[in-house]
Write an enzyme that holds these catalytic residues in place. Structure first.
Site, PDB file in Angstrom:
ATOM      1  CG  ASP A 135      -0.221  -0.047   2.541  1.00  0.00           C
ATOM      2  OD1 ASP A 135       0.747  -0.826   2.639  1.00  0.00           O
ATOM      3  OD2 ASP A 135      -0.624   0.655   3.478  1.00  0.00           O
ATOM      4  CD  GLU A 156       4.151   0.797   6.757  1.00  0.00           C
ATOM      5  OE1 GLU A 156       5.057   1.120   7.545  1.00  0.00           O
ATOM      6  OE2 GLU A 156       3.575   1.628   6.013  1.00  0.00           O
TER       7      GLU A 156
END
Length: 490
Positions: free
Chosen positions: A80, A147
């Protein structure tokens, strides 16, 4: 600045992967497309690949010729990216690929985050998986999800999928640093329902915009003295209320929980007779802030314009409480480490402030490499808001990563760095929230280190990655993989 095909940069396979990755929207908690992308990549190479229940992807590649008796290495990066754009940038992250440009020795995006954090790490691992001319031990590629908004992928990782004994996290942002420890974090979110009152129809309304701040990563940049748009807007309103009969209808400041806020907007109401006094106040306050911040925030700017008169404003007694608590709540560095020179131990960042339609909301993120002081600063933030009756919730708690200066992979990487670059690397613990602390709890005994190329302005539209640094990082990583130790007892 030139828009070019970055896949022509060296190393071409790495940059080509980065370009392909940046064509895929990959906001935290919306990783379905990038998960499918990375799995298709592994399948296209004919490599074993799987997805755990959390959404993390694992791709395994056997050792190259003559390297089967070396320790297996886990290569880790997160899929991400932070989606943030400038207020005047027309861009839809859900449908558009990142618009990349080359600016001298740097690659950046046009008005948005670039996604080098951690897309360069992902692209590097992809290049290693695809290469047939690189010497390496058995590789286990770990691509984690989410994350940036809670490290969900790391928290819910299935450890059964890994047999490696060394983990290389590719998420550090200075190419002369080897990171061996990091901060943990916790989110503090608050909510308060307030009374509203009708405005006097003879009053006038203004929209105040405070913008131009650098923002940045709320861990790595928290000590740099940058302005926090939420705190500065609140300071403006606090000072205005001392001399002006000012009312507030709306505040909307900040963007992401893990970014220092760059912009804030407020809609205020004043009596028509106070128009000139209000505008004069804004001019003086703008000059004061520019003088204070001219070194670190040269583009700081406050604008004001008349706007439509709102129907309702915050009850004045409640407004004073809100402004006071926002003024009092801690923000920035809370404590420096007494053990590691120049390391921020504990900090807090007031990331989001919303006052709208009878609801007052804040989001902040506390970080610390020491669990007890993380709790302490989170309590300090929560207690301030509880004093005015806010409901306070804390979530997303994750541990730090305790440094191991006797690490075997650290000794190897220090030696190789010295040999390649004729100088010592910086061995650091960082104030960012790397996944290594959480991963270490799932994979006990794993020897871990984090490193990467130079990236500036992560989590902001100023994000950029240095081309020559990527080349340096790539060559260094190949040297490390070639020298991975033998399996003990072989």
């Amino acid at each position: 600045m030139t828009a070019i095909d970055i896949s022509n940069l060296e190393p071409q396979q790495l940059w080509r992967n980065f370009a392909n990755l940046n064509a895929v929207p990959r906001a935290s908690k919306k990783e379905e497309r990038v998960i499918a992308f990375i799995r298709a990549f592994g399948e296209g190479l004919g490599l074993e690949n799987l997805q755990d229940a959390a959404g993390n992807v694992v791709i395994k590649k056997p050792a190259s010729l003559g390297m089967k008796n070396r320790e297996t290495v886990v290569l880790q990066a997160h899929l991400d990216m932070v989606h943030q754009k400038n207020g005047d940038t027309d861009f839809d992250f859900d449908t558009q690929g990142i618009d990349m440009i080359v600016d001298g020795d740097w690659v950046r995006a046009r008005g948005t985050t670039l996604g080098a954090d951690n897309g360069i790490g992902v692209a590097t691992i992809m290049a290693l998986l695809a290469a047939d001319d690189i010497v390496h031990p058995a590789l286990e590629a770990m691509f984690t999800i989410d994350e940036e908004t809670g490290m969900t992928g790391a928290k819910e990782l299935d450890p059964v999928n890994f047999s490696g004994s060394i983990l290389l996290n590719l998420d550090t942002e200075e190419d002369d640093e080897l990171t061996i420890g990091c901060a943990g974090g916790i989110d503090t979110n608050t909510n308060y329902t307030y009374a509203q009152v009708a405005v006097d129809q003879e009053d006038i309304a203004f929209e105040i915009t405070l913008k131009g701040l650098l923002g940045g990563h709320s861990g790595m940049d928290i000590h740099k003295g940058r302005g926090n748009a939420n705190k500065l807007m609140n300071r403006l309103l606090f000072e205005a209320l001392k001399t002006l009969p000012l009312q507030v209808s709306l505040i909307d400041g900040g963007s992401l929980r893990n970014a220092i806020p760059r912009e804030s907007k407020a809609v205020v109401v004043v009596p028509a007779a106070q128009k000139l006094a209000f505008l004069a106040f804004i001019g003086v306050f703008d000059a004061v802030l520019k003088e204070e911040y001219h070194t670190v925030e040269p583009a700081l700017n406050i604008t004001v314009k008349e706007c439509l008169l709102p129907d309702m404003v915050v009850d004045q007694a409640v407004l004073v409480k809100i402004i006071n608590v926002l003024y009092a709540v801690p923000n920035g560095v809370f404590r420096m480490s007494p053990d590691i020179s120049n390391l921020v131990e504990t900090s807090t960042n007031l990331a989001r402030v919303i006052i709208k339609n009878g609801e007052f909301i804040t989001q902040s993120l506390q970080r610390s490499s020491v669990e007890s002081t993380k709790t302490d600063v989170a309590n300090a933030v929560g207690a301030a808001f509880e004093n005015i009756g806010c409901s306070v919730s804390q979530s997303g708690d994750y541990p730090g990563w305790k440094p191991n200066p006797d690490s075997e992979i650290l000794r190897l990487m220090k030696k190789l760095y010295q040999q390649k670059f004729d100088k010592e690397p910086k061995v650091e613990a960082c104030h960012a929230g790397l996944e290594c602390g959480i991963l270490g709890s799932h994979l006990p005994g794993m020897d871990m280190i984090s490193f990467g190329p130079t990236i500036h302005g992560a989590h902001s539209p100023d994000e950029c990655v240095q081309i020559s640094s990527v080349q340096k990082f790539w060559g260094y990583l190949l040297a490390v993989l070639k020298e991975i130790p033998l399996v003990k007892g072989s």
